[in-house]
Design an enzyme around this catalytic site. Structure first.
Site, PDB file in Angstrom:
ATOM      1  N   ASN A 173       0.827  -1.217   0.053  1.00 34.66           N
ATOM      2  CA  ASN A 173      -0.070   0.063  -0.038  1.00 34.66           C
ATOM      3  C   ASN A 173       0.933   1.316   0.141  1.00 34.66           C
ATOM      4  O   ASN A 173       1.977   1.337   0.414  1.00 34.66           O
ATOM      5  CB  ASN A 173      -0.939   0.254   1.219  1.00 34.66           C
ATOM      6  CG  ASN A 173      -2.182  -0.824   1.063  1.00 34.66           C
ATOM      7  OD1 ASN A 173      -2.389  -1.319  -0.132  1.00 34.66           O
ATOM      8  ND2 ASN A 173      -2.583  -1.582   2.244  1.00 34.66           N
TER       9      ASN A 173
ATOM     10  N   CYS B  26      -5.433  -7.423  -3.438  1.00 33.08           N
ATOM     11  CA  CYS B  26      -5.935  -6.934  -1.999  1.00 33.08           C
ATOM     12  C   CYS B  26      -7.125  -7.641  -1.589  1.00 33.08           C
ATOM     13  O   CYS B  26      -8.070  -8.229  -2.461  1.00 33.08           O
ATOM     14  CB  CYS B  26      -6.216  -5.478  -2.209  1.00 33.08           C
ATOM     15  SG  CYS B  26      -7.341  -5.013  -0.764  1.00 33.08           S
ATOM     16  N   HIS B  27      -7.298  -8.239  -0.266  1.00 31.88           N
ATOM     17  CA  HIS B  27      -8.255  -8.950  -0.158  1.00 31.88           C
ATOM     18  C   HIS B  27      -9.499  -8.458   0.579  1.00 31.88           C
ATOM     19  O   HIS B  27     -10.240  -8.965   1.040  1.00 31.88           O
ATOM     20  CB  HIS B  27      -7.598 -10.237   1.216  1.00 31.88           C
ATOM     21  CG  HIS B  27      -6.955  -9.192   2.151  1.00 31.88           C
ATOM     22  ND1 HIS B  27      -5.829  -9.854   2.963  1.00 31.88           N
ATOM     23  CD2 HIS B  27      -6.989  -8.092   2.755  1.00 31.88           C
ATOM     24  CE1 HIS B  27      -5.520  -8.912   3.748  1.00 31.88           C
ATOM     25  NE2 HIS B  27      -6.278  -8.069   3.799  1.00 31.88           N
TER      26      HIS B  27
ATOM     27  N   HIS C 129      -9.618  -0.108  -1.897  1.00 34.03           N
ATOM     28  CA  HIS C 129     -10.130   0.299  -0.697  1.00 34.03           C
ATOM     29  C   HIS C 129     -11.242   1.197  -0.756  1.00 34.03           C
ATOM     30  O   HIS C 129     -11.657   1.726   0.326  1.00 34.03           O
ATOM     31  CB  HIS C 129      -8.772   0.963   0.015  1.00 34.03           C
ATOM     32  CG  HIS C 129      -7.885   0.041   0.376  1.00 34.03           C
ATOM     33  ND1 HIS C 129      -6.598   0.381   1.351  1.00 34.03           N
ATOM     34  CD2 HIS C 129      -7.737  -1.228   0.495  1.00 34.03           C
ATOM     35  CE1 HIS C 129      -6.057  -0.756   1.507  1.00 34.03           C
ATOM     36  NE2 HIS C 129      -6.679  -1.841   1.121  1.00 34.03           N
TER      37      HIS C 129
END
Lengths: 469, 469, 469, 469
Positions: free
Chosen positions: A151, A173-174, A212
């Site tokens: 990130n 990304c999870h 995000h």
């Protein structure tokens, strides 16, 4: 690519987080084999991981995979088929500045590694590192697939492409997975399936947005449209919050540690009760697909975390970096114990997709999942080439993003300022223009609240404390 | 089009501002002739203007132009060659709500007719009116050129095109002219030309952006590049402000009255000392091309008008609508006096370009000037079809916008949220979705500061007090 | 830029065509002054022009302008304010191959320097030269304005930008002027104005398309729309052809010689009776804005020049290169006579706009005219960045193309294959991929008629005879 | 959608081709159930198929599926979940004109239903029918998924969207499948797998382009990149042709008949030896993914079928419509026999994907396959909204095209003229402008060869013989 003799370069190979996850997943992997070159700016950490990893392999899959601490980036990269990048840009002491320096001006942050003042300053020190990585990949492994876990995801991935336009990179990304788990829980809670029976992988979601701050505008399980269920769920839990989806927090620790000695504290600091997510659904009609701590940072400051109390009232915590620092010490001890054999690393599959994607790129099973790539047309309403998060199809040596329907005008209005800020900050670094970086900083949703004089003071302080030059 | 028998429809023909300006300019016009159909929802005001206008024409150009108050919109439009639209959406009592209702939440506004809470609420009542106008033009005068003077300029013009995609409409605004006057003053102040010798029309500017948040990235006079001069000027006056360019304020009264009985007060309420403009130049490097009162409304709330005192410290005033209400009474009296012949309207050329543009469209002199039109390609970095302000070339029955270089990334980041908000608010009205309108409102730079609960209360109050349904 | 001491670099400074035109125009120019650096790969020709030019200046404007033959490109370019490029790529012997080699396969050409087999092969030897020029400009005069007169215009200009994206270049061509002259004649012929009274500059045209296949979709003179007049004109002359517009042929000689000792022959070889132009109008409804000899080369081979007889029946000639070779000898003799003073060059203004544009860029008079520039948005229906021909506004150090309405679908279908071929041929040269060049060649409208075997043989022959490597 | 009570409307329900294929596939389908409403302009054919279909269902899956001949389109559509469109626009007598009328001018065609003169004239009579279908879908089943099998595929699908922009339609074609079969054979032939062992579905291809002129720029099977194998294959068979892939021809009959009584003749008329495909690979480097008979029609006329002999020398046949007419008689007899029970339809799975896609849209198994949809961003180098063929991901009530890498410049130059022609012909019909249709026709690769007079005569003749008005 010879699937029995793959070469994988792991930049940040001393990691006690993703590197360990990878080891554990590889422990179950017998279809492919090869060597992991562990490169780290702290060579001793890589060396520790070499020992830990090889022990784990020896025990579980007959040593199909070799771990090798390699002090040379050139050597680690040369001839690699894949490159993982999972680094911590700077250290947690610098991250403490990212996250907490602004508090004296009334600006609070829950994570501070993606958007907002923390994300911007972190980007300023990350971009140069990723330019360097991109140049090395261009030189030593131009055909390798580069998988980024670092990130700020969007900015890191975009930087790789701006520096080396021919790179084959993407970011994983999870956060969306956690939302998929929640959607499974939503169905189970409604009685559509027995509790615990729905696998995350079977939740199909149409993903669009940026990392995000990702959105789902279509979700299904088998022949069931999940949206009506989610609506009822939100009606029920929007005020109280939903605490059931514990699974959803497993990796919410981000850059800090997968295996936690003090789970109770960690859960409190990293979990949420999904109230931000539900509030956004009530207002915008789409499912926000990231943890509340991330989502809140992309919204107007007054909505969810004008102050620490407000965040709490929404059911999430402003994670203090002090926890990460303390946790680091525990992990270092744990690594030592693993290395010295006084403790044994357990092999548990993570549910992460990195390995599955890698195999898909080898031709061993096509798949569709969400990923961060340049916008070639998959988000027709966002600028071309910026890094976006959507689904993509993976097959042998091939990624193809899936064209989305675009964001509704009102959500687009929330997302676009972040897209432009990310572009602006990258441009500022590439042009070596600190003033432009400041201007982007001054437009930030929270910084906007400050008089220009305070914005300037905060920016200068944060730069001074976290940037080399 | 027969240049001796033109038919011009003036929607808002009872206006005591633009309609009077037009009359005065027509008093000097002898190359073309025709009839002005004055249509107004207050027919008696149109009738008053018919009398005033015809008296002026009789005196100055032998009655080449006839004014005719026409109570039928259909009749006024049918067969028209040109349509002027200059209306006040709602009345000043409603505008008082637009501008002042938010003050109890700490949100102040200098104009309140374009951006911000005032602009948004004003748009909600204006868009339906402009849809109606577009439908009428489509039905009765589909080939006419439609020239809009009404604010919010961008939204009004965009609405015309969304409702009738084949319309030939554009919006005119004099804010850039005022900036050009300032640039002339800059050169004169530096001794590049005798004071008062530079004509605004001779200042060549490359214009880009959106109405009232327009920018100049290239400016010249003869073979002189103005930017170095402007830089020195800003160095000198950024702190103290510049009071010299009185000419620049002549029409700053916007929708309120061109001829002012109490000039001292008006000047204080509408003028500025250009400090916002200079501050933006120091930070962004381009010349902002609108009055400071407009510019401030497009910037983060904390920068220039977190409160009334701050605005004052930057040298501009938060114009109270009470002044507009009081001024209206004076204008009504004046109109009566003109009508009854107890007072005589003077004929003074305005410096406005409406008539010149009209003549260019008739083939009587090509010209390049700034104008608001849909984005066909002239602003490659803003979304297609949104209304932007750039230069355009006018010739016989033809407008062609000039392709700009695009905004720098940081200014684009300032401008884009307003573009998206304007699109969102139009979409909300076209979809009859008040909730979407609220969401756009809640993203506003200033509204963002409020807790959602307060945003909602403010929105509901403003809607209740200013919207019919 | 100091308008009294300009430095202009003329690449191809030994030219006996455009260089002489420039001299003659400069003879009348007293508002600006400076030096013309004449650079040519044949230095003796540049030296000859230096003598001719200085003699002309001495006689007409007191030597305000100096001509200076300069054997160094670096020296010629360094510090230049403007760069003219007017070169002959290769020689007429190579051009003879471009134009005539294909005749044995039944492929005839009227000009052979832009589109078709001749244009493609000419491009193959021109592109490397223009890459070299772009690199030199980047190195020695990156801020100079570069004005290109060389064909193939589109490809040359596009090459400059592909090699040096920051270049300030554009291409000028007079074909549209000739069409404007014709439109003037159309009005005069209809009695709208006395014969000879309409000045070309006063014909306003909306121009769009690509060089030599340019279109006009709006034309006016004063307040008169020319299209209805042109329609009647076409009805009258489409079959017989129109011979009246002699003026239109003055510079139709293209790369071969402005001053002709044997005007009768030349007129026969270069003029046309506009029947192609009128036929295209009858079918497509827009005015094609180039000479018939150029237009025919962009259309299906069978339409206008399946063979020499057909061309003649349409009233234009397939200009033989032998004439250019013979004419060259005459021009060389003439140059010698001018140089030695045995003959005196007359000073006649050309009607070309090069000098006017140059002055506009200096700030001495804004103007709008047609020009070839990268597509930044002015032709929204053609690919971004390809070089297109539209109107543009010129002012101090600034060009801004005018956004066009786009081509109708059917004309776009005629134009696009040429756009793609031009892009393909440039790509082939930049990638050094002769096979890709052949594939583009094989798609050409006329080459398509041949079996692949013949296409290959023709391509190989033409390359062998005209390309160095 | 209730998967046990689906309603499917089949427009063209009397079909003896795709309708029979669907029946046979449904015979094996037990996971979903419902009713097929058979609508046809020949109601008796629908009635025949009702009987045949129900008999087949009764025998094989216990009548889970009902076939119902429905003479009302409104009734057939209302409440439908899916709509299949598989009609013959006009009859074979009209198709004979499409295909053969141009032969007297030397223009030959192998199929004549997609591109070229036949495709264009067929489009002129198909577009109005598809506008009518789109209007009915909008009115009676706006949420249904519409799956089109009719040619010209691109034009039919695009027409649906132009008429009803909210339609959820796509077009399916098996030509890519045949190429995938060939690629399987290529691997088997090289010994990479036992002969007959590779399943088409396991060949992963990256598909891009337009229907019947589709390309593959990436192909793999398991972890094997197929391109190097294909290259060797082409080296071996380019001259001789490849006859092995019999399977590849099974459905090459297009709109004419799936079950053939005289297979030997049919194979000769419809099959090819892939020489066109291999020639295109040798020159362009990508795999053309359609039958040679289709591919040849998109290439310059001189390349593969300047005349019937040349086609034969390339190993494919110019299929005469007389065969289709004769075959129709056999199929009518066969239908009668099935209906009367004197013959029994065998149930054999077709390998077509229609049913699989339908189930994916129901949520019963996500899949990625090639499909024809509007260009939302998946082909960034072709115009927006035109119908293109690429891969797409199918899931519950959702299609998302996969973003391709775009065509190389030279192939794009081959494809684009067809894209523009298709757009032009649709525009001409929507604008009811027969002259525009003629202009598009006159640009066709083969028609270009004719003098305009002949183009006109051919166009007029074909229109007169095949169009109602």
């Amino acid at each position: 690519m010879n699937i029995d003799h793959l070469k994988i370069c792991y930049i940040g190979g001393g990691s006690r987080n993703w590197a360990w996850v990878l080891m554990q997943d590889l422990a179950f992997e017998k279809e492919i084999a090869g060597t992991i070159e562990l490169y780290d700016i702290k060579p001793e950490d890589a060396r520790t991981n070499e020992i830990i990893g090889n022990a784990l392999m020896a025990k579980h899959n007959g040593g199909l995979w070799k771990f090798h601490a390699n002090p040379s980036l050139e050597d680690s990269l040369s001839g690699s088929d894949f490159v993982f990048v999972s680094i911590l840009p700077g250290d947690f002491e610098e991250m403490a500045v990212d996250v907490h320096a602004s508090e004296k001006y009334g600006i609070y942050q829950s994570v501070g590694d993606t958007a907002g003042v923390g994300g911007i300053i972190r980007a300023l020190r990350t971009i140069p590192q990723f330019r360097e990585i991109a140049r090395s990949v261009k030189k030593y492994a131009p055909d390798a697939w580069v998988i980024n876990y670092t990130n700020p995801m969007t900015i890191c991935t975009r930087t790789l492409y701006r520096e080396f336009s021919g790179i084959k990179a993407f970011g994983c990304c999870h956060e969306v997975f956690n939302t998929q788990k929640l959607l499974g829980a939503v169905l189970e809670e409604a009685g559509a399936a027995p509790v615990g029976s729905i696998k995350r992988e079977d939740i199909t979601t149409r993903v669009l947005g940026i990392n995000h701050f990702t959105w789902i505008d279509k979700a299904s399980w088998k022949n069931i449209d999940i949206f009506p269920y989610y609506k009822k769920f939100v009606d029920k839990y929007a005020e109280s919050g939903f605490k059931g989806a514990k699974a959803a927090t497993t990796f919410a620790a981000g850059g800090s540690g997968a295996i936690d000695p003090d789970e109770t504290v960690r859960l409190r600091l990293f979990s949420s009760v999904e109230r931000v997510k539900m509030d956004l659904f009530r207002r915008y009609g789409l499912i926000a697909a990231a943890g509340d701590r991330h989502l809140a940072e992309f919204c107007p400051h007054s909505w969810y975390m004008a102050n620490a109390t407000q965040a709490e009232s929404w059911g999430f915590t402003l994670t203090p970096v002090s926890w990460r620092i303390a946790n680091r010490e525990k992990l270092i001890k744990m690594a030592k114990a693993y290395r010295d054999g006084t403790q044994t690393m357990a092999a548990v599959e993570s549910g992460e997709e990195g390995l599955k994607i890698l195999k898909a790129l080898l031709g061993l099973g096509n798949m569709v999942t969400n990923v961060n790539t340049p916008n070639y047309g998959q988000m027709p309403d966002l600028p071309s080439q910026v890094v976006v998060e959507t689904n993509a199809s993976f097959s042998q040596n091939n990624i193809q993003p899936l064209v989305s329907q675009g964001l509704p005008a009102d959500i687009r209005a929330l997302v676009m300022p972040h897209v432009l800020a990310q572009e602006g900050i990258i441009e500022a670094v590439f042009e070596d223009d600190r003033e432009k970086a400041f201007r982007v900083f001054s437009h930030d949703l929270a910084v906007q609240l400050l008089p220009l004089k305070d914005s300037r003071a905060l920016f200068d302080e944060m730069c001074a404390k976290t940037l080399k030059s």
